[in-house]
Design an enzyme around this catalytic site. Structure first.
Site, PDB file in Angstrom:
ATOM      1  N   GLY A  47       0.797  -1.216   0.000  1.00  0.00           N
ATOM      2  CA  GLY A  47       0.000   0.000   0.000  1.00  0.00           C
ATOM      3  C   GLY A  47       0.827   1.263   0.000  1.00  0.00           C
ATOM      4  N   GLN A  52       3.018   9.823   1.248  1.00  0.00           N
ATOM      5  CA  GLN A  52       4.291   9.177   0.919  1.00  0.00           C
ATOM      6  C   GLN A  52       4.838   9.590  -0.442  1.00  0.00           C
ATOM      7  OE1 GLN A  52       2.671   5.134   2.202  1.00  0.00           O
ATOM      8  NE2 GLN A  52       4.884   4.918   2.457  1.00  0.00           N
ATOM      9  N   CYS A  89       7.812  -0.568   5.230  1.00  0.00           N
ATOM     10  CA  CYS A  89       7.236   0.627   4.624  1.00  0.00           C
ATOM     11  C   CYS A  89       8.114   1.113   3.477  1.00  0.00           C
ATOM     12  CB  CYS A  89       7.117   1.703   5.698  1.00  0.00           C
ATOM     13  SG  CYS A  89       6.356   3.233   5.143  1.00  0.00           S
ATOM     14  N   LEU A  90       7.475   1.532   2.402  1.00  0.00           N
ATOM     15  CA  LEU A  90       8.221   2.081   1.260  1.00  0.00           C
ATOM     16  C   LEU A  90       9.011   3.331   1.648  1.00  0.00           C
ATOM     17  CD1 LEU A  90       5.513   1.749  -1.533  1.00  0.00           C
ATOM     18  CD2 LEU A  90       7.682   0.522  -1.422  1.00  0.00           C
ATOM     19  N   HIS A 131      -2.083   0.408   8.764  1.00  0.00           N
ATOM     20  CA  HIS A 131      -0.778   0.988   8.459  1.00  0.00           C
ATOM     21  C   HIS A 131      -0.960   2.266   7.633  1.00  0.00           C
ATOM     22  CE1 HIS A 131       3.611   0.591   7.330  1.00  0.00           C
ATOM     23  NE2 HIS A 131       3.166   1.376   6.359  1.00  0.00           N
ATOM     24  N   GLU A 132      -1.795   2.192   6.601  1.00  0.00           N
ATOM     25  CA  GLU A 132      -1.990   3.347   5.720  1.00  0.00           C
ATOM     26  C   GLU A 132      -2.779   4.463   6.403  1.00  0.00           C
ATOM     27  OE1 GLU A 132      -0.136   3.636   3.221  1.00  0.00           O
ATOM     28  OE2 GLU A 132       0.479   1.543   3.155  1.00  0.00           O
ATOM     29  N   HIS A 135      -0.489   6.552   8.357  1.00  0.00           N
ATOM     30  CA  HIS A 135       0.235   7.536   7.542  1.00  0.00           C
ATOM     31  C   HIS A 135      -0.563   8.827   7.407  1.00  0.00           C
ATOM     32  CE1 HIS A 135       3.934   5.787   6.089  1.00  0.00           C
ATOM     33  NE2 HIS A 135       3.318   4.672   5.712  1.00  0.00           N
TER      34      HIS A 135
END
Length: 172
Positions: A47, A52, A89-90, A131-132, A135
């Site tokens: 995701g 991000q 995480c990216l 998680h998203e 963010h």
């Protein structure tokens, strides 16, 4: 569609609270398309939130194995149960941590047509959603962990080591 550059740990935008999308415009749809392109280019990443890619809007795209899910202005309605598992995480490449999350979530969101929909999820999809959504509030998975581990070696990594790893990558 275009792949976007991922903002990395250390950029203050990752700690901002994302703002509501006021209207679903062609620009918002392009951002969603670009975000999807970006996660698929990431080879199996689950995701991505708009923050991000440097856009502080309440937009999320995910593919946790059952196809693309888009969230516009998502609101967590319910959560229950518990699961403990690995997260990465990216925006924080090269490390993972063990995070405790709810096993079930219920989220209200808009779709591209501006319709309000409800998504119920458990297990991995529930983990991805949480998680998203974090963010969108400026919260990173590293805020939930006691220890971080190297994705390459599995050995513990300190926050100081993590910052050094990211800084060294930026200089290359």
């Amino acid at each position: 569609m275009a792949e976007r550059i991922i903002v990395r740990l250390g950029d203050p935008i990752l700690r901002e609270t994302s703002k509501k999308v006021s209207a679903i415009t062609p620009q918002v749809e392009k951002i969603l398309d670009d975000m999807a392109q970006t996660i698929y280019a990431g080879k199996g990443r689950a995701g991505l939130s708009a923050i991000q890619i440097g856009i502080p809007k309440r937009l999320v795209v995910m593919d946790c194995g059952s196809g693309l899910v888009e969230l516009i202005n998502p609101v967590l309605l319910e959560k229950s149960g518990e699961q403990v598992g690995q997260e990465a995480c990216l925006s924080i490449p090269g490390v993972f941590g063990i995070v405790r999350r709810a096993n079930y979530v219920k989220v209200q969101t808009l779709n591209r047509q501006g319709e309000t929909i409800t998504i119920e999820a458990d297990d991995f999809l529930a983990r991805c959603i949480q998680h998203e959504l974090d963010h969108l509030e400026g919260i990173l998975f590293i805020d939930h962990v006691k220890e971080l581990f190297s994705a390459k070696t599995g050995k513990k990594v300190s926050l100081q080591d993590l910052h050094r790893m990211l800084f060294d990558r930026r200089r290359r």
